[in-house]
Every structure is written in C-alpha cells, then in structure tokens.
Scaffold this active site. Sequence first.
Site, PDB file in Angstrom:
ATOM      1  N   LYS A 277       0.856  -1.187   0.000  1.00  9.86           N
ATOM      2  CA  LYS A 277       0.000   0.000   0.000  1.00  9.86           C
ATOM      3  C   LYS A 277       0.892   1.236   0.000  1.00  9.86           C
ATOM      4  O   LYS A 277       1.713   1.432   0.896  1.00  9.86           O
ATOM      5  CB  LYS A 277      -0.900   0.000   1.236  1.00  9.86           C
ATOM      6  CG  LYS A 277      -1.665   1.315   1.452  1.00  9.86           C
ATOM      7  CD  LYS A 277      -2.344   1.352   2.824  1.00  9.86           C
ATOM      8  CE  LYS A 277      -2.921   2.732   3.125  1.00  9.86           C
ATOM      9  NZ  LYS A 277      -3.503   2.821   4.484  1.00  9.86           N
ATOM     10  N   ASP A 282      -2.296  10.663   3.399  1.00 11.22           N
ATOM     11  CA  ASP A 282      -3.695  10.290   3.594  1.00 11.22           C
ATOM     12  C   ASP A 282      -4.391  11.318   4.482  1.00 11.22           C
ATOM     13  O   ASP A 282      -4.245  11.300   5.703  1.00 11.22           O
ATOM     14  CB  ASP A 282      -3.780   8.900   4.228  1.00 11.22           C
ATOM     15  CG  ASP A 282      -5.227   8.454   4.426  1.00 11.22           C
ATOM     16  OD1 ASP A 282      -6.112   9.006   3.736  1.00 11.22           O
ATOM     17  OD2 ASP A 282      -5.452   7.559   5.256  1.00 11.22           O
ATOM     18  N   LYS A 289      -9.657  13.253   8.293  1.00  9.22           N
ATOM     19  CA  LYS A 289      -9.090  12.906   9.588  1.00  9.22           C
ATOM     20  C   LYS A 289      -9.029  14.134  10.493  1.00  9.22           C
ATOM     21  O   LYS A 289      -8.988  15.271  10.005  1.00  9.22           O
ATOM     22  CB  LYS A 289      -7.658  12.373   9.404  1.00  9.22           C
ATOM     23  CG  LYS A 289      -7.540  11.031   8.712  1.00  9.22           C
ATOM     24  CD  LYS A 289      -6.074  10.652   8.555  1.00  9.22           C
ATOM     25  CE  LYS A 289      -5.912   9.326   7.840  1.00  9.22           C
ATOM     26  NZ  LYS A 289      -6.366   8.184   8.652  1.00  9.22           N
ATOM     27  N   ASP A 300       1.925   6.681   5.475  1.00  9.56           N
ATOM     28  CA  ASP A 300       0.889   5.710   5.118  1.00  9.56           C
ATOM     29  C   ASP A 300       1.284   4.905   3.881  1.00  9.56           C
ATOM     30  O   ASP A 300       0.496   4.107   3.381  1.00  9.56           O
ATOM     31  CB  ASP A 300      -0.451   6.414   4.896  1.00  9.56           C
ATOM     32  CG  ASP A 300      -1.636   5.496   5.154  1.00  9.56           C
ATOM     33  OD1 ASP A 300      -1.462   4.476   5.836  1.00  9.56           O
ATOM     34  OD2 ASP A 300      -2.741   5.797   4.674  1.00  9.56           O
ATOM     35  N   ASP A 359     -11.861   7.242   4.219  1.00  9.06           N
ATOM     36  CA  ASP A 359     -10.614   7.016   4.944  1.00  9.06           C
ATOM     37  C   ASP A 359     -10.273   5.533   5.051  1.00  9.06           C
ATOM     38  O   ASP A 359      -9.224   5.182   5.561  1.00  9.06           O
ATOM     39  CB  ASP A 359     -10.699   7.640   6.343  1.00  9.06           C
ATOM     40  CG  ASP A 359      -9.344   7.766   7.022  1.00  9.06           C
ATOM     41  OD1 ASP A 359      -8.330   7.812   6.285  1.00  9.06           O
ATOM     42  OD2 ASP A 359      -9.294   7.814   8.262  1.00  9.06           O
ATOM     43  N   GLU A 361      -9.276   3.658   2.664  1.00 12.10           N
ATOM     44  CA  GLU A 361      -8.851   3.725   1.259  1.00 12.10           C
ATOM     45  C   GLU A 361      -7.782   2.713   0.881  1.00 12.10           C
ATOM     46  O   GLU A 361      -7.677   2.300  -0.272  1.00 12.10           O
ATOM     47  CB  GLU A 361      -8.358   5.143   0.936  1.00 12.10           C
ATOM     48  CG  GLU A 361      -6.904   5.461   1.281  1.00 12.10           C
ATOM     49  CD  GLU A 361      -6.569   5.322   2.760  1.00 12.10           C
ATOM     50  OE1 GLU A 361      -5.410   5.000   3.064  1.00 12.10           O
ATOM     51  OE2 GLU A 361      -7.449   5.527   3.609  1.00 12.10           O
ATOM     52  N   ARG A 363      -7.404  -0.427   1.482  1.00 17.85           N
ATOM     53  CA  ARG A 363      -7.929  -1.707   1.002  1.00 17.85           C
ATOM     54  C   ARG A 363      -8.417  -1.599  -0.437  1.00 17.85           C
ATOM     55  O   ARG A 363      -8.391  -2.575  -1.191  1.00 17.85           O
ATOM     56  CB  ARG A 363      -9.037  -2.192   1.940  1.00 17.85           C
ATOM     57  CG  ARG A 363     -10.273  -1.324   1.980  1.00 17.85           C
ATOM     58  CD  ARG A 363     -11.073  -1.511   3.266  1.00 17.85           C
ATOM     59  NE  ARG A 363     -10.370  -0.972   4.428  1.00 17.85           N
ATOM     60  CZ  ARG A 363     -10.835  -1.009   5.672  1.00 17.85           C
ATOM     61  NH1 ARG A 363     -11.998  -1.585   5.922  1.00 17.85           N
ATOM     62  NH2 ARG A 363     -10.140  -0.499   6.663  1.00 17.85           N
TER      63      ARG A 363
END
Length: 513
Positions: A277, A282, A289, A300, A359, A361, A363
């Site tokens: 990933k 993010d 967030k 991230d 959020d 995201e 996956r």
Amino acid sequence: MIVRAVPSLQHKHILIDWTTTMNITFSKLSLPKSGPVVFGIRGKSRLCPSVTALDKASGGSVRRAIDVSHFKGEKNQMLDIIAPHGLKNDMILFVGLGNQSLSETELQDLGGFIYASIDKLKQQRATIVVDFGSDPTQAAAHVAYGAKLRSYTFSKYKTNRKKDSSKVKKLIIAVNGEAKARSEFNKLGKLAEGVFLCRDLVTEPPNILYPATFAAEVRKLKRLGVKVDILGEAAMRRLGMGALLGVGQGSRKQSQLAVMQWNGGLASQKPVAFIGKGVTFDTGGISLKPGAGMADMKWDMGGAGAVAGLIKALAGRKAKVNAVGILGLVENMPDGDAQRPGDVVTTMSGQTVEILNTDAEGRLVLADALWYCQKKFKPCLMIDLATLTGAILVALAKEYGGLFSNNDELSNQLISAGKGSGEKVWRMPLSEIGGHYDKMIDSKIADMKNIGGRYAGSTTAAQFLQRFVNGVPWAHLDIAGMAWAEKTTATVPEGGTGYGVRLLDRFVQDNFE
C-alpha cells in the site's frame, strides 16, 4: 471534464543519500595498539582470551579495574576505562554478553548497543574484538550489521547541518577468519541498504514524495537488474482499476502502479509476490481525519516502502528467487472531484464496492493491485503489507505486525521468519468467504462495502482483501503500528523503521533459497 495537471518532478533527486556513511572493515584478531577498543565479557570470572591477553599486557590493571567496578558482564552493561595503565589505547570498553549464547538478532542488538555507546563517548573510530560465540565469524558479521542499522540518520532538510564530528566514522571488526566474516557481512549490508531505502521513503515529506516521485525512485532499481514498469492512470483505467483510481481522484498528483520483477531463480519457478500500500499522504479524503496527528500520514506508504526495500535487498544480494513487487501509489485528498461516501466503484475484478468511508482507502488500492498481480504473474503466493488500520494498534500496540492469512503453512513460515529477523508478527482471526466476519462487509446495494462497522476493524479490512485473492495462498500484514517508531531501540533509530524488509528477506531465505 476536470483536467488534472501532471506534477512537475521539481524534486527529481529527492533521495540524495544523507544517511550515515560509516565505514566498516574487518581485520585479523589482534590487540590494537591505539584508539578505543571494545571487548565482550561474559561475567567477571569468564574473560575471553583476548581480554586475558589484554590484562597481561596491562600488568593486571584491567582485571583490577573490572574487579573494583559494578560491572558484572550482564547484557547491555558497559564499562569504559580511560587511558588504561600500561596500554597505549585511549580507551578500553567492556560490554556484557550475559550468561546465555546470543542469537543472530541478539548479536545485532549488541552491535547497535556498541555503536550507540561509542557514539555517546564521541569517538569517531573504534575496534570491536569478536572472540565470542559458537562461530565468531558469524557473530562478527551480525554485530557489524547491527551497528550499521543503528547508524542510520536522516538530516537532509537541516539547513544548518554540519559535519558532525561526534558521529562514528569507522568501525574495525577484529576476528579470526576475517575474510569469512566480511563475506557474510557483505550480504547483510545489502539487506541494510534495503532497510535504509524503506526508512528514507517513509521519512520523506509528502510534498517531496508523492506517486510520481516514488515511482521515479523505484526506476533506480533497474541499476541492480530489476525490471521496472510504471503504469499511469490511463493504463489503469483501461484495466478497470476503479477502486485504486477512485482513491486518488481528488488529488492533483496522478496515481501510479509500480511493478518490479527480480528474476534470480529458475525460469520454471513461479514468482513469490509482494504488494505494498503506497498512500503517500492520507488526509482521509472527504471523511477527513482530525488535524492532530495528520502529519503522521506521510508514512501511510510504509507497506510500499517495505516492498521497494525488499526488492532492493534481494537484487543487491543476488537472491536465488523470482520475486514480484507491486506498489499502488496514490494520494488521498479532498477536493471537488474527490470520492464521496455513498459512491459505488467497480474494481478490476468486476466486483463492486460501496464507499461508506473514504478514509478506508488502503484496502481499495490493494484490491486492484492484488487482482492485477495474480492475473498478470500467476504467483505461487502473495503477501501484502499495509499501514491499514488503527484497530491493529489497539490489538497489538507496537510489538507485532498483524498477520491475516488463508493458508496455515504460509502463516507459520511468516511467524518463523518474524522470530528469526526480530520483526515479529501475530496471527489474527479471519473467516472464510461467507463466514461471520466476511458477512460484516456485505452491502445492500453493491457486492461489498469498504468498512464493516465498529467491531473487528482489522479483521474486516482483511476480509475485504480476501475477496480479491481468488484462492491464491495469501497473507496480509497490517503494519500500522510498526512503520514508525517514537523511540530508539537497539537497531532502529526513532522515525521510519524499515519494518518488513528484514522479515520478508528472511522469509525468502528460509523458504525459497
């Protein structure tokens, strides 16, 4: 139609190497006549042969210094003797080895501890005498490797940076069989370079490291014989990667899919695949967030950093394996074109996903990358790494990476590799398709939703990914608690840890070489 600008690569040289360039050399076992020297001691009454010889050369002053001190030779004890009587050495340091034989990871921790101790004493060079362990040449290589891992620094953005005279510039490892120790360390050194690449990538600020510049760094691996292909948004759109593209559609930075191939095994060998990933920043998207701590979201992309570092390590040491690394590189931003809660996207697999939280995201990125990987490369297994859920921190804190898998043998191999590398994993529960946890992500209007509710957040995220592996042996590593360290440990300075590189390199060594 919104036209998105291709970002200028104004920082195309983003990873100029500012990391520590400490020189490590190996020499025959002898007592240096000058400079600081480090010796291992396994208790006051069990002096190694080199320490016995040192005591004799000092006329017994070394033994007297040990006897009158509180030093007992326990692990992580250090005794320094300044300008020892009868010797020309500036300083003698004794480090405790404890009463038990040391594993590889304990030897590496010892090397990191010695490096930190020498650095604290503001010594620019030192000799470490290694005449302990069942195989001193192996012990010497791992002590040196641990010192190298601990030496990492990242200071490229400090404008008042000066050459730090307190930093250790050179370590000499004195050991019988120095050629064998040097050869072993050279392989470990390539692994350290992979760890350092991951640490660099994780530490870079998000205005410098974004999908296009990350991809540019991946291209540099071609120098090591890695085949690299970068897919832009047009290519991914043709492949139907609606999940990955949906995450990045609110950013001015175009998404990328970086594909790396290292072919060091037999042509008939199916590749082992690693998927990372790579959300370079993010914000949470429309599901924004909280502001506090959002700056941390530059890391991230820790999963992608680990995969890039792993491929560099495998190529650097010429690993006898066929490996594929795939990185889904996106930036998750909120703007007028950003993905909304309530949207439905179609993945490359053809399955549809209802977006309930933008959020969740990572996956979505991994879903298309996993499907692309199995269809393109037909791997023997797939392992993905992702800083995926805060829930894994609630469960495991920063002690273990979360392991989810559809295959018991693969799980056991990863657990073993975690113990051997010092990068531990803990297996977490996962249902089969159609099981209890899996049903938690069923959607009323699409094939699935991208969140499963308040409970079992890490597991439902893994259940989501399992719908895209199509029965291939697969493991998901949730490393949200492991990619960044708030405090320094023996071989990991505060900041980007490089977690995953050593774990998966050990996994490859144990099972494919």
